[in-house]
Design an enzyme around this catalytic site. Structure first.
Site, PDB file in Angstrom:
ATOM      1  N   SER A 165      37.048  39.300  38.832  1.00 33.41           N
ATOM      2  CA  SER A 165      36.111  38.360  38.217  1.00 33.41           C
ATOM      3  C   SER A 165      36.054  38.433  36.703  1.00 33.41           C
ATOM      4  O   SER A 165      35.612  37.474  36.062  1.00 33.41           O
ATOM      5  CB  SER A 165      34.706  38.569  38.796  1.00 33.41           C
ATOM      6  N   LYS A 195      33.079  33.116  34.497  1.00 36.74           N
ATOM      7  CA  LYS A 195      31.822  32.450  34.145  1.00 36.74           C
ATOM      8  C   LYS A 195      32.022  31.190  33.314  1.00 36.74           C
ATOM      9  O   LYS A 195      31.157  30.303  33.307  1.00 36.74           O
ATOM     10  CB  LYS A 195      30.915  33.423  33.393  1.00 36.74           C
TER      11      LYS A 195
END
Length: 336
Positions: free
Chosen positions: A308, A56
């Site tokens: 991720s 992110k």
């Protein structure tokens, strides 16, 4: 301009130059034991080793720096997030001298909330769905004169996440398939745009939990479907629906969407920790769970699984390990 044309390879290349000082080029590691299970060579793109512990940071940094480059001078930034995006926005805002507020779900993982607070942001718990978080964040942005930083449904955010795709192709030019976790769609939209424009033959697989299958259902229906509140253990993938900006990109570039159940996600976390010595959050494990299912049907060539994030509550991991080690029911063949 159509949404699917709104992020280009040039945008992603620009994003890479813009964020290179704040973002780490993460390693691509060969996973021998996962490869044995899949029947094909599997490599792990370790965004769990990124600064702030997840991918992110790429999109958040690109969005905020693009605002500053355009001459905008916000009093601060605000976002709604299940944790990782909020942490990334808080980190980027602090490094650039901006105030930050993050709206998190009432069920936010403690490890993620604490990390946001460590970066100096204000944290507000609100609701359970992404819609509730984003609505409040946008309202507060108007009241306070802050700028809202979308978690996924934004061209600068998508371009930032797409820098992962550029790195994968440089680290493994012969990659045949890439497996990517899917929440709101920002990660897979960016990666797919980068890879399909440089290596059209590489197949892109999106992976969702069975209990948070909004993109899977939307693709099957041909329009966005809202599934409401999800209870999947993969808390970073609990989006109620795919983004209006990201969904057309998914439709254009993603070859296949796969689903994995929560039990398999749990097993994969323990396998990655025990066999590959990598701590990966449950949302990041779905790519590996799907790749081991797909195996040679994904082309037989090198496979990349995007991990991720790695922001895991260690108390929960300890409990899962203890439960995994408990003896199960005695099997017929074990009796003497």
């Amino acid at each position: 301009m159509n949404h699917e044309d709104a992020v280009t390879l040039s945008d992603i290349e620009l994003a890479r130059r813009r964020i290179e000082e704040q973002v780490t080029t993460t390693p691509l590691l060969y996973a021998p034991r996962i490869s044995e299970k899949a029947g094909a060579p599997v490599y792990l793109k370790c965004e769990n080793l990124q600064r702030t512990g997840s991918f992110k940071l790429r999109g958040a940094t690109n969005k905020i720096k693009s605002l500053l480059e355009s001459g905008s001078a916000p009093l601060g930034v605000i976002t709604g997030s299940s944790g990782n995006h909020g942490q990334a926005v808080a980190f980027a805002a602090k490094s650039l001298g901006l105030g930050c507020t993050v709206i998190v779900p009432e069920t936010v993982a403690p490890v993620k909330e604490q990390a946001i607070l460590r970066h100096g942001a204000e944290v507000i718990r609100h609701g359970k769905t992404s819609n509730e978080r984003i609505d409040l964040a946008q309202n507060l942005a108007r009241e306070r004169g802050f700028i809202f930083i979308p978690p996924y449904d934004d061209p600068h955010v998508v371009a930032g996440q797409g820098t992962i795709g550029l790195e994968i192709l440089e680290q493994l030019p012969e990659v045949q398939a890439v497996f990517v976790p899917v929440g709101g769609g920002g990660l897979i939209s960016g990666i797919a745009t980068a890879i399909k424009n440089r290596s059209p033959h590489t197949r892109i697989y999106g992976v969702e939990p069975e209990l948070a299958n909004d993109t899977y259902l939307s693709r099957r229906a041909g329009h966005i479907v809202d599934i409401g509140v999800s209870t999947t253990v993969a808390d970073g993938l609990r989006s109620s629906h795919p983004g209006t900006f990201t969904f057309p990109i998914v439709q254009k570039y993603v070859d296949e969407l796969m689903l994995v159940d929560d039990a398999e996600i749990h097993r994969t976390l323990l396998e990655l920790l025990g066999e590959e010595k990598l701590l990966v959050e449950l949302s990041g494990c779905v790519s590996v769970a799907a790749a081991t299912q797909a195996g040679t049907s994904a082309g037989g060539g090198p496979i990349v699984c995007v991990l991720s994030g790695g922001n895991v509550d260690l108390d929960l991991v300890r409990r899962w390990i203890e439960e995994d080690q408990k003896p199960g029911p005695q099997k017929e063949g074990d009796r003497t």
